[in-house]
Design an enzyme around this catalytic site. Structure first.
Site, short mmCIF file in Angstrom:
data_model
loop_
_atom_site.label_atom_id
_atom_site.label_comp_id
_atom_site.label_asym_id
_atom_site.label_seq_id
_atom_site.Cartn_x
_atom_site.Cartn_y
_atom_site.Cartn_z
N GLN A 100 0.85 -1.19 0.00
CA GLN A 100 0.00 0.00 0.00
C GLN A 100 0.89 1.25 0.00
OE1 GLN A 100 -3.33 -0.60 3.16
NE2 GLN A 100 -1.75 -2.13 3.59
N ASN A 101 2.18 1.03 0.20
CA ASN A 101 3.12 2.15 0.31
C ASN A 101 3.42 2.75 -1.06
OD1 ASN A 101 3.11 1.37 2.94
ND2 ASN A 101 5.12 0.38 2.88
N ASP A 103 6.07 4.75 -1.32
CA ASP A 103 7.41 5.30 -1.03
C ASP A 103 8.54 4.67 -1.85
OD1 ASP A 103 7.50 3.53 2.18
OD2 ASP A 103 7.94 2.82 0.15
N HIS A 118 -1.41 1.29 -4.42
CA HIS A 118 -1.82 2.69 -4.27
C HIS A 118 -0.88 3.65 -5.02
CE1 HIS A 118 -4.15 1.48 -0.38
NE2 HIS A 118 -4.73 1.08 -1.47
N CYS A 150 0.19 20.23 -22.68
CA CYS A 150 -1.15 20.84 -22.80
C CYS A 150 -1.44 21.85 -21.70
CB CYS A 150 -2.20 19.74 -22.77
SG CYS A 150 -2.47 19.09 -21.11
N SER A 189 -2.37 -1.40 9.42
CA SER A 189 -3.53 -1.43 10.31
C SER A 189 -4.69 -2.10 9.58
CB SER A 189 -3.90 0.01 10.68
OG SER A 189 -4.14 0.76 9.48
N ASN A 213 3.47 -7.05 13.49
CA ASN A 213 3.16 -5.67 13.87
C ASN A 213 3.49 -5.50 15.35
OD1 ASN A 213 1.61 -3.25 14.59
ND2 ASN A 213 0.55 -3.53 12.64
N ALA A 231 8.98 -4.88 12.11
CA ALA A 231 9.29 -5.63 10.88
C ALA A 231 10.79 -5.71 10.63
CB ALA A 231 8.59 -4.96 9.69
C1 BV8 Z 1 -11.95 2.66 -3.71
C2 BV8 Z 1 -2.20 6.57 -1.45
C3 BV8 Z 1 -13.66 2.25 -5.32
C4 BV8 Z 1 -2.23 8.04 -1.32
C5 BV8 Z 1 -3.90 5.62 0.04
C6 BV8 Z 1 -15.20 -0.63 2.23
C7 BV8 Z 1 -15.43 -0.34 3.54
C8 BV8 Z 1 -15.16 0.98 4.03
C9 BV8 Z 1 -14.63 1.97 3.19
C10 BV8 Z 1 -14.40 1.67 1.89
C11 BV8 Z 1 -14.70 0.39 1.41
N1 BV8 Z 1 -14.36 0.37 0.10
C12 BV8 Z 1 -13.86 1.60 -0.25
C13 BV8 Z 1 -13.90 2.40 0.81
C14 BV8 Z 1 -13.46 3.76 0.83
C15 BV8 Z 1 -11.93 3.88 1.09
C16 BV8 Z 1 -11.53 3.29 2.41
O1 BV8 Z 1 -11.07 2.16 2.52
N2 BV8 Z 1 -11.67 4.13 3.46
C17 BV8 Z 1 -11.20 3.70 4.80
C18 BV8 Z 1 -10.48 4.87 5.44
C19 BV8 Z 1 -12.33 3.22 5.63
N3 BV8 Z 1 -11.18 3.19 0.01
C20 BV8 Z 1 -10.96 3.90 -1.13
O2 BV8 Z 1 -11.36 5.02 -1.33
C21 BV8 Z 1 -10.16 3.16 -2.20
N4 BV8 Z 1 -10.80 3.30 -3.48
O3 BV8 Z 1 -12.48 1.96 -2.90
O4 BV8 Z 1 -12.42 2.90 -4.99
C22 BV8 Z 1 -14.65 3.21 -4.84
C23 BV8 Z 1 -14.79 4.36 -5.58
C24 BV8 Z 1 -15.80 5.23 -5.17
C25 BV8 Z 1 -16.52 5.05 -3.94
C26 BV8 Z 1 -16.31 3.88 -3.20
C27 BV8 Z 1 -15.35 2.95 -3.66
C28 BV8 Z 1 -8.76 3.81 -2.39
C29 BV8 Z 1 -7.98 3.71 -1.13
C30 BV8 Z 1 -6.52 4.16 -1.41
C31 BV8 Z 1 -6.25 5.49 -0.74
N5 BV8 Z 1 -4.84 5.84 -0.89
N6 BV8 Z 1 -2.60 5.96 -0.17
C32 BV8 Z 1 -1.16 8.55 -0.38
O5 BV8 Z 1 -0.43 7.72 0.21
O6 BV8 Z 1 -1.06 9.77 -0.30
S1 BV8 Z 1 -4.38 4.85 1.51
C33 BV8 Z 1 -3.01 5.03 2.60
O7 BV8 Z 1 -3.55 4.88 3.91
C34 BV8 Z 1 -1.96 3.97 2.49
O8 BV8 Z 1 -1.66 3.61 1.16
C35 BV8 Z 1 -2.55 2.81 3.30
O9 BV8 Z 1 -3.44 2.06 2.51
C36 BV8 Z 1 -3.34 3.55 4.35
C37 BV8 Z 1 -2.56 3.63 5.63
O10 BV8 Z 1 -2.62 2.35 6.22
P1 BV8 Z 1 -1.23 1.66 6.69
O11 BV8 Z 1 -0.25 1.68 5.57
O12 BV8 Z 1 -1.61 0.38 7.28
O13 BV8 Z 1 -0.65 2.70 7.79
P2 BV8 Z 1 -1.19 2.95 9.27
O14 BV8 Z 1 -0.45 4.14 9.78
O15 BV8 Z 1 -2.69 2.94 9.30
O16 BV8 Z 1 -0.72 1.63 10.09
C38 BV8 Z 1 0.66 1.40 10.25
C39 BV8 Z 1 0.74 0.10 11.03
O17 BV8 Z 1 2.13 -0.22 11.15
C40 BV8 Z 1 0.17 0.22 12.44
O18 BV8 Z 1 -0.64 -0.93 12.69
C41 BV8 Z 1 1.42 0.20 13.34
O19 BV8 Z 1 1.19 -0.48 14.57
C42 BV8 Z 1 2.39 -0.60 12.48
N7 BV8 Z 1 3.81 -0.33 12.73
C43 BV8 Z 1 4.38 0.80 13.22
N8 BV8 Z 1 5.76 0.65 13.27
C44 BV8 Z 1 6.03 -0.61 12.78
C45 BV8 Z 1 4.79 -1.23 12.43
N9 BV8 Z 1 4.70 -2.47 11.92
C46 BV8 Z 1 5.88 -3.16 11.75
N10 BV8 Z 1 7.12 -2.62 12.05
C47 BV8 Z 1 7.22 -1.37 12.57
N11 BV8 Z 1 8.43 -0.89 12.86
ZN ZN Z 2 -1.05 17.33 -20.53
#
Ligand code: BV8
Ligand code: ZN
Length: 250
Positions: A100-101, A103, A118, A150, A189, A213, A231
């Protein structure tokens, strides 16, 4: 770090392994996670920045944010967690790394087959003529870059909320989750869909699902195992444990 017999046995027998990573795997490289204490979302609300309407409303603000993240990512390096997954790709005949990263750190570590669900923050394209623009010079980036062809607005090649994932890519990731013997959910998460549905697809198709995690996640109550830890510390030990097993040292 003692891994369960079952995990080592399952991985040693597995031909097909699928991995889903999130921001947590890049945390030890210095990239803030989204929902962690220093999380990216703490300062900025996702709906404000990571969606198309916000971009059209205020493209400069959105670019300021992506330029900030690109600069941050350019100044860091992959960590042992990323490199351990490169070794796993060598080890398993059928290994699929889904991230999902945005980066680019998996690629920089040397992972070849990376499904960037993503997108990738290092790529950008014109919203009008879809032309991909070459490397954007960050330090020259004042406001929103324009398309030389453009004049259209340039946007980062990432998937924003409400936008569909790259067609075909999610289907391939889902197929990998269906056929894998072991599914590792690392540093996520697992709250953003449809990416977060992959471990459940793997469960439904009989895979051994493991969360890696420092804390339990929503998935932990469904997965067969949750290995609590970072990780960058766990994955190198796991790879080491596997090679020791195959050399019959253990
Ligand atoms: C879509 C790119 C069709 C941009 C990102 C079903 C149910 C509910 C909602 C929805 C659903 N279907 C669709 C939705 C809507 C939405 C969604 O899911 N909303 C959520 C918030 C509920 N999904 C969408 O919109 C998707 N598109 O569905 O299109 C559609 C179209 C129209 C209408 C409806 C549907 C598109 C989603 C993509 C969004 N883009 N990123 C950017 O980066 O700028 S999402 C972005 O946030 C990331 O890519 C990633 O996916 C998310 C963050 O999550 P994590 O990476 O897990 O990070 P987080 O901080 O949360 O957790 C980190 C974890 O690491 C923690 O658990 C922590 O404990 C742990 N950790 C910390 N340190 C360490 C560690 N683990 C290991 N080692 C360590 N050292
Ligand atoms: Zn253009």
């Amino acid at each position: 770090m003692k891994f369960s017999e079952t995990l080592i046995a399952k991985l040693s027998q597995a031909r097909s392994v699928c991995v889903l990573t999130g921001a947590g795997i890049s945390a030890e490289s210095g990239v803030p996670t989204f929902r962690g204490e220093e999380g990216l979302w703490k300062k900025f609300r996702p709906e404000e920045l990571a969606n198309f309407d916000a971009f059209i409303r205020n493209p400069d603000l959105v670019w300021e944010w992506y330029a900030y993240r690109r600069k941050l990512i350019q100044d860091v390096r992959p960590n042992p967690g990323h490199y351990a997954l490169v070794e796993m790709e060598e080890r398993f005949p059928d290994f699929t790394l889904v991230t999902q990263n945005v980066d680019n750190l998996h690629r920089r570590a040397g992972s070849r087959r990376v499904f960037e669900l993503h997108g990738n923050i290092e790529r950008s394209y014109c919203i009008e003529c879809r032309t991909f623009v070459p490397e954007l010079k960050l330090d020259e980036l004042k406001g929103t870059p324009r398309c030389e062809k453009c004049g259209g607005l340039i946007r980062p090649d990432v998937v924003w909320f409400g936008e569909l994932l790259p067609p075909g890519l999610f289907a391939e990731a889902e197929a990998a989750a269906m056929r894998c013997g072991v599914f590792l959910s690392i540093g996520t998460s697992a709250v953003v869909y449809p990416a977060a549905s992959l471990p459940y697809t793997a469960l439904e198709h009989g895979a051994y699902v493991v969360v890696i995690n420092p804390e339990r996640t929503d998935l932990s109550s469904h997965a067969q195992e949750t290995v609590l830890g970072k990780a960058g510390e766990i994955l190198p030990l796991l790879v080491h444990g596997l090679s020791a097993k195959s050399k019959g040292d253990v």
